[in-house]
Design a protein around this motif. Structure first.
Motif, PDB file in Angstrom:
ATOM      1  N   GLU A  23       0.848  -1.192   0.000  1.00  0.00           N
ATOM      2  CA  GLU A  23       0.000   0.000   0.000  1.00  0.00           C
ATOM      3  C   GLU A  23       0.880   1.236   0.000  1.00  0.00           C
ATOM      4  OE1 GLU A  23      -2.858   0.131   3.122  1.00  0.00           O
ATOM      5  OE2 GLU A  23      -3.825   1.949   2.353  1.00  0.00           O
ATOM      6  N   ALA A  24       0.674   2.095  -0.976  1.00  0.00           N
ATOM      7  CA  ALA A  24       1.420   3.348  -1.077  1.00  0.00           C
ATOM      8  C   ALA A  24       0.565   4.486  -0.547  1.00  0.00           C
ATOM      9  CB  ALA A  24       1.804   3.606  -2.525  1.00  0.00           C
ATOM     10  N   SER A  25       1.179   5.345   0.238  1.00  0.00           N
ATOM     11  CA  SER A  25       0.503   6.545   0.717  1.00  0.00           C
ATOM     12  C   SER A  25       1.388   7.744   0.444  1.00  0.00           C
ATOM     13  CB  SER A  25       0.196   6.433   2.212  1.00  0.00           C
ATOM     14  OG  SER A  25       1.386   6.287   2.963  1.00  0.00           O
ATOM     15  N   GLY A  26       0.767   8.917   0.448  1.00  0.00           N
ATOM     16  CA  GLY A  26       1.522  10.121   0.164  1.00  0.00           C
ATOM     17  C   GLY A  26       1.821  10.304  -1.302  1.00  0.00           C
ATOM     18  N   ILE A  27       0.988   9.701  -2.158  1.00  0.00           N
ATOM     19  CA  ILE A  27       1.187   9.796  -3.593  1.00  0.00           C
ATOM     20  C   ILE A  27      -0.170   9.972  -4.253  1.00  0.00           C
ATOM     21  CG2 ILE A  27       1.001   7.309  -4.074  1.00  0.00           C
ATOM     22  CD1 ILE A  27       3.395   7.696  -6.011  1.00  0.00           C
ATOM     23  N   HIS A  50       7.791  -6.062 -11.976  1.00  0.00           N
ATOM     24  CA  HIS A  50       7.238  -4.733 -11.829  1.00  0.00           C
ATOM     25  C   HIS A  50       6.143  -4.506 -12.852  1.00  0.00           C
ATOM     26  CE1 HIS A  50       9.708  -3.157 -15.135  1.00  0.00           C
ATOM     27  NE2 HIS A  50      10.809  -3.517 -14.505  1.00  0.00           N
ATOM     28  N   ILE A  51       5.346  -3.483 -12.576  1.00  0.00           N
ATOM     29  CA  ILE A  51       4.170  -3.210 -13.396  1.00  0.00           C
ATOM     30  C   ILE A  51       4.046  -1.713 -13.601  1.00  0.00           C
ATOM     31  CG2 ILE A  51       2.674  -3.304 -11.325  1.00  0.00           C
ATOM     32  CD1 ILE A  51       0.459  -4.442 -13.204  1.00  0.00           C
ATOM     33  N   GLU A  52       3.849  -1.344 -14.869  1.00  0.00           N
ATOM     34  CA  GLU A  52       3.722   0.053 -15.235  1.00  0.00           C
ATOM     35  C   GLU A  52       2.294   0.543 -14.981  1.00  0.00           C
ATOM     36  OE1 GLU A  52       6.333   1.656 -16.008  1.00  0.00           O
ATOM     37  OE2 GLU A  52       7.744   0.064 -16.562  1.00  0.00           O
ATOM     38  N   PRO A  53       2.089   1.844 -15.047  1.00  0.00           N
ATOM     39  CA  PRO A  53       0.726   2.357 -14.838  1.00  0.00           C
ATOM     40  C   PRO A  53      -0.300   1.780 -15.805  1.00  0.00           C
ATOM     41  CG  PRO A  53       2.314   4.148 -14.693  1.00  0.00           C
ATOM     42  CD  PRO A  53       3.083   2.941 -15.149  1.00  0.00           C
ATOM     43  N   ASP A  54       0.146   1.443 -17.016  1.00  0.00           N
ATOM     44  CA  ASP A  54      -0.807   0.912 -18.002  1.00  0.00           C
ATOM     45  C   ASP A  54      -0.983  -0.593 -17.891  1.00  0.00           C
ATOM     46  OD1 ASP A  54       1.368   0.788 -20.977  1.00  0.00           O
ATOM     47  OD2 ASP A  54       1.538  -0.142 -19.013  1.00  0.00           O
ATOM     48  N   GLY A  55      -0.336  -1.204 -16.906  1.00  0.00           N
ATOM     49  CA  GLY A  55      -0.479  -2.639 -16.680  1.00  0.00           C
ATOM     50  C   GLY A  55       0.586  -3.504 -17.326  1.00  0.00           C
ATOM     51  N   THR A  56       1.487  -2.909 -18.057  1.00  0.00           N
ATOM     52  CA  THR A  56       2.585  -3.674 -18.642  1.00  0.00           C
ATOM     53  C   THR A  56       3.451  -4.252 -17.538  1.00  0.00           C
ATOM     54  OG1 THR A  56       2.616  -2.240 -20.578  1.00  0.00           O
ATOM     55  CG2 THR A  56       4.568  -3.587 -20.179  1.00  0.00           C
ATOM     56  N   THR A  57       3.743  -5.539 -17.651  1.00  0.00           N
ATOM     57  CA  THR A  57       4.496  -6.210 -16.599  1.00  0.00           C
ATOM     58  C   THR A  57       5.844  -6.717 -17.094  1.00  0.00           C
ATOM     59  OG1 THR A  57       3.353  -8.280 -17.110  1.00  0.00           O
ATOM     60  CG2 THR A  57       2.436  -6.940 -15.341  1.00  0.00           C
ATOM     61  N   ALA A  74      -6.477   2.949  -8.321  1.00  0.00           N
ATOM     62  CA  ALA A  74      -7.367   3.825  -7.560  1.00  0.00           C
ATOM     63  C   ALA A  74      -6.968   3.894  -6.091  1.00  0.00           C
ATOM     64  CB  ALA A  74      -8.807   3.351  -7.698  1.00  0.00           C
ATOM     65  N   ASN A  75      -6.439   2.764  -5.590  1.00  0.00           N
ATOM     66  CA  ASN A  75      -6.099   2.694  -4.171  1.00  0.00           C
ATOM     67  C   ASN A  75      -4.598   2.661  -3.927  1.00  0.00           C
ATOM     68  OD1 ASN A  75      -8.800   2.546  -2.855  1.00  0.00           O
ATOM     69  ND2 ASN A  75      -8.984   0.757  -4.197  1.00  0.00           N
ATOM     70  N   HIS A  76      -3.806   2.879  -4.986  1.00  0.00           N
ATOM     71  CA  HIS A  76      -2.347   2.954  -4.863  1.00  0.00           C
ATOM     72  C   HIS A  76      -1.785   1.688  -4.216  1.00  0.00           C
ATOM     73  CE1 HIS A  76      -2.910   7.088  -6.006  1.00  0.00           C
ATOM     74  NE2 HIS A  76      -3.659   7.308  -4.954  1.00  0.00           N
ATOM     75  N   MET A  77      -2.220   0.554  -4.731  1.00  0.00           N
ATOM     76  CA  MET A  77      -1.771  -0.710  -4.161  1.00  0.00           C
ATOM     77  C   MET A  77      -1.231  -1.627  -5.249  1.00  0.00           C
ATOM     78  SD  MET A  77      -4.786  -1.358  -1.345  1.00  0.00           S
ATOM     79  CE  MET A  77      -3.874  -2.591  -0.434  1.00  0.00           C
ATOM     80  N   SER A  78      -0.308  -2.468  -4.852  1.00  0.00           N
ATOM     81  CA  SER A  78       0.142  -3.528  -5.741  1.00  0.00           C
ATOM     82  C   SER A  78       0.110  -4.844  -4.981  1.00  0.00           C
ATOM     83  CB  SER A  78       1.539  -3.267  -6.298  1.00  0.00           C
ATOM     84  OG  SER A  78       2.524  -3.463  -5.301  1.00  0.00           O
ATOM     85  N   TYR A  79       0.047  -5.905  -5.748  1.00  0.00           N
ATOM     86  CA  TYR A  79      -0.059  -7.233  -5.175  1.00  0.00           C
ATOM     87  C   TYR A  79       0.906  -8.171  -5.906  1.00  0.00           C
ATOM     88  CZ  TYR A  79      -4.510  -5.209  -3.734  1.00  0.00           C
ATOM     89  OH  TYR A  79      -5.477  -4.387  -3.223  1.00  0.00           O
TER      90      TYR A  79
END
Length: 117
Positions: A23-27, A50-57, A74-79
């Protein structure tokens, strides 16, 4: 100040699964790359995926058949979904955010994953 908090690590038997959450905060906005790295005892930190904003992995080749990275902009999270875990997957897993403007890297504190019977 951007902060990253990982969760979901733990002890799992060989062949088991785990899902790590960052979970990322402050962004604000999605314009940053999110990634997972790991560091085993006595070894260098290495890219998992890693994953880019457009979903490229991008995945480390040995892991792409078993690990899946995805994100929730939307929630600044990665899994990181990890399947068929092996003892050699034992490591501290770190969440990363890379912002290309200014070439800035941010790291979480890490979460321990131990694969053992």
């Amino acid at each position: 100040q951007l902060q990253l908090v990982e969760s979901g690590g733990g002890l799992v038997q060989p062949g088991g699964s785990l899902r790590l959450t960052c979970e990322a905060s402050g962004i604000s906005g999605p314009a940053y790359r999110m990634g997972w790295y790991r560091q085993a005892s006595g070894k260098q930190r290495e890219l998992v995926a890693h994953i880019e904003p457009d979903g490229t992995t991008t995945y480390a080749d040995p892991l792409k058949e078993r690990f899946t990275i995805f994100r929730d902009n939307a929630n600044h999270m990665s899994y990181l979904q990890m399947e068929n875990l092996k003892p050699e997957d034992t490591a501290v897993y770190f969440c990363n955010v890379y912002i290309s403007v200014g070439s800035r890297d941010f790291w979480g504190q890490g979460t321990q994953v131990t694969v053992s019977s």
